[in-house]
Design a protein around this motif. Structure first.
Motif, PDB file in Angstrom:
ATOM      1  N   SER A 134       6.304  -7.761  12.289  1.00  0.00           N
ATOM      2  CA  SER A 134       5.952  -6.344  11.980  1.00  0.00           C
ATOM      3  C   SER A 134       5.019  -6.091  12.883  1.00  0.00           C
ATOM      4  O   SER A 134       4.779  -4.715  13.177  1.00  0.00           O
ATOM      5  N   SER A 187       8.592  -8.908   4.486  1.00  0.00           N
ATOM      6  CA  SER A 187       8.612  -7.214   4.299  1.00  0.00           C
ATOM      7  C   SER A 187       9.681  -7.084   3.085  1.00  0.00           C
ATOM      8  O   SER A 187      10.960  -7.550   2.855  1.00  0.00           O
ATOM      9  N   GLN A 195       2.359  -6.249   3.185  1.00  0.00           N
ATOM     10  CA  GLN A 195       2.958  -7.196   3.775  1.00  0.00           C
ATOM     11  C   GLN A 195       2.202  -8.357   4.250  1.00  0.00           C
ATOM     12  O   GLN A 195       2.863  -9.645   4.396  1.00  0.00           O
ATOM     13  N   ASN A 215      -3.215   1.634   8.884  1.00  0.00           N
ATOM     14  CA  ASN A 215      -1.981   0.719   8.364  1.00  0.00           C
ATOM     15  C   ASN A 215      -1.479  -0.234   9.352  1.00  0.00           C
ATOM     16  O   ASN A 215      -1.327  -1.173   9.022  1.00  0.00           O
ATOM     17  N   SER A 236       0.117  -3.399  -1.683  1.00  0.00           N
ATOM     18  CA  SER A 236      -0.610  -2.837  -0.524  1.00  0.00           C
ATOM     19  C   SER A 236      -2.177  -2.520  -1.141  1.00  0.00           C
ATOM     20  O   SER A 236      -3.230  -3.089  -0.484  1.00  0.00           O
ATOM     21  N   ASN A 246      -2.185  -4.215   8.775  1.00  0.00           N
ATOM     22  CA  ASN A 246      -0.848  -4.938   9.052  1.00  0.00           C
ATOM     23  C   ASN A 246      -1.356  -6.176   9.743  1.00  0.00           C
ATOM     24  O   ASN A 246      -0.815  -7.466   9.417  1.00  0.00           O
ATOM     25  N   ALA A 274       5.841 -11.929   8.618  1.00  0.00           N
ATOM     26  CA  ALA A 274       5.115 -10.825   8.875  1.00  0.00           C
ATOM     27  C   ALA A 274       4.816 -10.526  10.445  1.00  0.00           C
ATOM     28  O   ALA A 274       4.180  -9.630  10.910  1.00  0.00           O
ATOM     29  N   SER A 302       0.890  -2.097   4.186  1.00  0.00           N
ATOM     30  CA  SER A 302      -0.189  -3.346   4.430  1.00  0.00           C
ATOM     31  C   SER A 302      -0.119  -4.439   3.479  1.00  0.00           C
ATOM     32  O   SER A 302      -0.565  -5.434   3.485  1.00  0.00           O
ATOM     33  N   SER A 346       3.297  -2.234  14.654  1.00  0.00           N
ATOM     34  CA  SER A 346       1.760  -1.902  14.605  1.00  0.00           C
ATOM     35  C   SER A 346       1.261  -1.768  16.471  1.00  0.00           C
ATOM     36  O   SER A 346       0.782  -0.927  16.457  1.00  0.00           O
TER      37      SER A 346
END
Length: 986
Positions: free
Chosen positions: A110, A573, A568, A289, A436, A293, A107, A566, A114
């Protein structure tokens, strides 16, 4: 203090092995017995006072042996000293490894996404603030567990926290098991994603998922966290190396994947742009989101009671927390910031491995994530199995000894969790969205609400009623802070759930809801919405990053990657598979304009609109201008030194004769037979760069065909093939289309003076040009659109390829700038009658795998250069058909012809017969009334010799033979803007 002294309970079998006198020892303080002297989460030094228990039953269905008896950590350790399997054996260092493996994971990759939504500075601030909040609440968890060493997991803790209510235990247990099982399922899919990525989808995704589930089950078998911590160490180490390498690779690459170089204007799409603050106009859903995240990557308090329950010295747990928090902040900020800095907002993907342009870099860094893909699922499976196993075998030798029953039960429980996880992940079409939603619902409690409440219960147990005022400023500050923590949880529960539900709705609208038990590859692929506009042989410059001091562009102003969900959290992913019925980017606009939606080519498309009938829309196009959504068509970018070789092999067109920014109709051909796989348009954008458009209904067939053909090349690595999914494609057709588009381009303020002053009269049929535009009254741009002159109606017009983020804004602008008196939407109904009047084929009806270009009336696409040397699929068959019989050729056995039919219109499948004797000589493939001519027209195939214009035939319509006449096509004269003898149209 009364609460702590009057609510003593017993939670596990350690009580039962103690003597009656030991169990009845009055006023024992487990905190003191575990060598912790009044630790307060708001202080780091020892206070010298003993801590009070909160009280309440900790496990539904347990038996209270004695309210005053509490089993200390030391007593628990001593009670299992002679057991073969010891649980209270984990040191703080090994516990830290478990925490590292849980938090330092995929994660992290990601975070660049963000940061692209929040802006770099707000993103870094959110990262640090969330990390500190999670540290604070984790210390509260630790303090609570220190006062109640009988706690085995978060379910026990929740019941004590909420006054011993049984329903709380059951509710928490349900959330606990669902959460863990869905996390396992997520990692099953992520493992399958990895195998698909490494093998290029060599096997069925279901099979890959089953392999990962089996491997994970085997890795889950160790019974203690002490043993699992060894695997955790490897997981954390490999993940650390993976993300650091990814950041290094992002920095040393000349440019990220999809970086645009060259073209007639140089850098068409520009350098990576890094936003320092949140972009202007960013939506609440996208911002929420991005925040979720980051938050979910840190939230892991659900596992902490389980870890603490197996520590040899749980008072050292805070050391592990501090070490992990420092590592998290440094690693998350550095890796996320560096990768975002090099990929920018335009080119980043989630996870960010997809931003790496070098395939070796991508596969090396992604491969190092394998241990964490396996271990995180293993960790949550082990926690769930403990929850069940300990409650079944409490007070039995199977818990602490190596017995067949014990091991078989442990393996069986783990097997069930993995089977359920596999089934849930494969069966639920919207699995990722459901995860999520669960994250929003559950983590609001497990991450915030529980621990704000726990703080207040702890302080009330310590100081009694009025604890806020008794503690003075610390009491007020502590109360305010923890009320804020609870409110954050409530906010995540409400706003987070709203954002997640909205994402689910958006995914349904976008047609990105997955299917059940699909073999389709879910391989990690770079986001293909950004594409090079010229030859890749053009020298690339190292990208110079620029930080925007003012955020003047929205996330929609750049080609955003699909947002990481979210769901994740801190795990992995997953990608969405494509549903059977998809939607174009203009779906909502069609509904707003009264579009009647029908399935077509795998998409939900408008057949007509409420303002005009099909016939009226047809006439409107011939007289004024109509806008058709053709975003269902498949757009491709093909580049590389071997791209021309590939196209020369699979089509009969002369690619070498095709000039830059010129287009041609062509066909993909079957080897041997010369049958048409699909018809398509090829546009050359540079020496080795091509833009292709193929039919939506043939997508799967075409992609499999092209994949095979590329693999068969001598150097397949010399072809870069990208599918431009989500790009918009609209067709502006009709006599007013040129002045409408000209005005729109002027108003859109092209970024280049030459483009602003470009006269569309100089862009002829079969030519294309890039324009870099800003869409007025929006934040979309500058970005490139590709304008190609041509179309499917026989009228002058343009097909316009638009980046995903810009499709709706540009289409709305085009309609608004022209006005409803000049331009309106048109649907499939008008498009079909218009293309038939223009003599255009529809694949699957007028063309198919068994028809060659010669038979289909497309001999002209076989370039004269190719008629000599051949070298394309099916060349022997096609070249023989092109040669007359007298010259040794065969000629085609059948020919495509036009028909005018009296009486009722002839539809597909109607027989064509010889007029004099009724012998069948062909079949109608398309037919409808012509709004322009007022006659029934049709298209079909007849035997060679019967194809001459003026030949009278019979057409069987509804069982009755009607008179028909073979007619030249097009039925209505084309109005293409051609450069013919200095005149246009012509």
């Amino acid at each position: 203090m009364a609460i702590g002294r009057n609510s003593r309970v017993v939670a596990d079998n350690f009580n039962n092995t103690a003597s009656l006198d030991e169990r009845r020892e009055p006023h024992r303080d487990p905190a003191m017995e575990s060598d912790v002297s009044g630790y307060d989460v708001e202080k780091t030094e020892e206070s010298g006072r003993s801590m009070s228990r909160v009280g309440g039953n900790c496990a539904a269905g347990t038996t209270n042996v004695d309210e005053e008896s509490v089993v200390s950590v030391r007593k628990q350790a001593s009670n299992e000293a002679n057991n073969s399997i010891k649980y209270r054996t984990c040191s703080w260092q090994k516990t830290a490894m478990l925490l590292f493996s849980e938090y330092i994971c995929l994660a992290i990759m990601s975070f660049p996404y963000s940061y692209s939504v929040l802006g770099l500075i707000p993103g870094l601030i959110v990262t640090i603030v969330v990390a500190l909040f999670v540290l604070y609440t984790s210390l509260i968890v630790w303090e609570f567990c220190m006062r109640h060493p009988e706690i085995r997991d978060v379910c026990d803790l929740s019941q004590i926290l909420y006054y011993g209510w049984t329903w709380v235990w059951y509710g928490t247990a349900a959330m606990f098991l669902l959460n863990n099982t869905f996390v396992q399922g997520l990692h099953v899919l992520t493992g399958a994603k990895y195998l698909n990525t490494m093998t290029d989808g060599a096997a069925c995704t279901i099979g890959f998922s089953a392999i990962i589930a089996t491997i994970s089950w085997m890795c889950s078998l160790p019974r203690t966290f002490n043993t699992l911590s060894i695997l955790a160490s490897f997981s954390a180490l490999f993940t650390f190396v993976s993300v650091v390498l990814a950041a290094i690779f992002a920095g040393i690459e000349d440019h990220p994947k999809g970086y645009n170089t060259g073209g007639p204007l140089g850098k068409l799409y520009g350098e990576p742009d890094v936003l320092s603050i949140t972009a202007k106009g960013a939506t609440f859903v996208s911002g929420m989101n991005a925040f979720l995240n980051i938050s979910y990557t840190f939230i892991g308090q659900i596992t902490l009671p389980s870890f603490i329950a197996e520590m040899k010295k749980p008072e050292d747990f805070r050391k592990a927390l501090y070490a992990v928090t420092i590592a998290e902040i440094v690693l998350f900020c550095v890796v996320g910031g560096v990768i975002y800095g090099y990929t920018g907002t335009k080119y980043n993907t989630a996870p960010a491995f997809g931003s790496l342009g070098d395939e070796v870099y991508l596969k090396v860094s992604f491969s190092l994530m394998v241990p964490t893909m396996i271990f995180l699922g293993v960790l949550y499976a082990s926690i769930s199995a403990r929850f069940i196993f300990f409650r079944i075998f409490e007070n039995t030798r199977h818990k602490g000894e190596h017995t067949l029953v014990g091991w078989a039960s442990w393996a069986g429980i783990l097997g069930v969790t993995w089977i359920v996880a596999f089934i849930i992940a494969e069966v639920i079409p919207f699995f990722s969205d459901l995860l999520s939603l669960m994250s929003s619902l559950f983590d609001s409690f497990f991450g915030f609400i529980f621990w704000g409440t726990a703080y207040m219960r702890l302080r009330q147990a310590d100081y009694g009623p009025g604890w806020i005022s008794k503690r003075g400023i610390r009491g007020i500050a502590g109360f305010a802070l923890n009320v804020f923590i609870i409110l954050i949880g409530v906010y995540m529960l409400t706003a987070g759930t709203y954002a997640t539900l909205q994402s689910i709705i958006d995914n349904y609208h976008a047609g990105t809801v997955g299917g059940s038990f699909s073999c389709k590859s879910n391989a990690l692929a770079p986001y293909s919405n950004i594409w090079t506009l010229n030859s890749p042989r053009t020298t690339s410059l190292s990208p110079k990053k620029r930080i925007f001091s003012e955020a003047n562009r929205t996330p929609q102003a750049i080609a955003q990657p699909r947002p990481i969900q979210s769901s994740q959290r801190r795990h992995a992913s997953t990608g969405h598979e494509t549903n059977a019925i998809k939607r174009t980017a203009l779906y909502d606009m069609h509904l707003q304009h009264g579009g009647k939606m029908v399935p077509f080519g795998g998409f939900s498309m408008p057949v007509q609109y409420s303002d005009l009938s099909v016939g009226d829309s047809h006439k409107w196009t011939r007289e004024k201008a109509s806008l058709f959504d053709v975003g269902h068509m498949v757009q491709h970018r093909l580049s590389g030194p071997a791209a021309s070789l590939l196209l020369e092999k699979v089509t009969p067109s002369s690619i070498t004769a095709l000039e830059d920014y010129h287009s041609t109709l062509s066909c993909l051909l079957h080897p041997g037979t010369g049958g048409i796989v699909d018809d398509m348009v090829i546009s050359r954008l540079g020496p080795d760069t091509f833009y292709l458009v193929t039919n939506a209904a043939c997508r799967d067939k075409d992609l499999a065909y092209l994949k095979e053909q590329i693999a068969n090349l001598p150097n397949p690595e010399h072809v870069d093939w990208q599918i431009l999914d989500d790009w918009g494609l609209v067709a502006l057709q009709g006599p007013l289309s040129a002045p409408i588009l000209q005005d729109a381009l002027v108003g859109a303020e092209a970024t280049d003076l030459e483009q602003r002053e470009f006269d569309l009269q100089m862009l002829y049929f079969g030519q294309c040009k890039h324009f870099i535009l800003n869409v007025p009254s929006s934040d979309c741009g500058p970005a490139p659109i590709l304008v190609s002159r041509g179309g499917y109606t026989g009228e002058d017009g343009f097909e316009i390829s638009i980046p995903p983020f810009m499709t709706q804004a540009f289409t709305e602008y085009l309609l608004k700038s022209a006005g409803p008196d000049k331009l309106r939407f048109a649907g499939l109904g008008a498009r079909d009658s218009l293309r038939l009047e223009a003599g255009m084929c529809l694949y699957g009806h007028d063309l198919n795998d068994d028809t060659t270009p010669v038979e289909g009336g497309l001999s002209w696409i076989v370039h004269k250069d190719r008629r000599v040397g051949g070298g394309f699929h099916g060349d022997e068959v096609i070249l023989r058909q092109l040669r007359p019989v007298k010259d040794g050729g065969t000629g085609p056995a059948k020919r495509r012809v036009g028909l005018v039919v009296e009486g009722a219109p002839a539809r597909e499948g109607a027989q064509i017969v010889r007029e004099e004797d009724g012998e069948e000589i062909g079949t109608v493939t398309s037919g409808c009334p012509s709004p322009t001519l007022g006659k029934n027209i049709a298209m079909g195939y007849v035997k060679s010799g019967m194809h001459k214009a003026g030949t009278e035939v019979g057409v069987v319509v509804r069982g009755k033979r009607r008179k028909g006449v073979i007619t030249k096509m097009p039925f209505v004269k084309s109005q293409y803007w051609k450069q013919a003898a200095g005149t246009a149209p012509g």
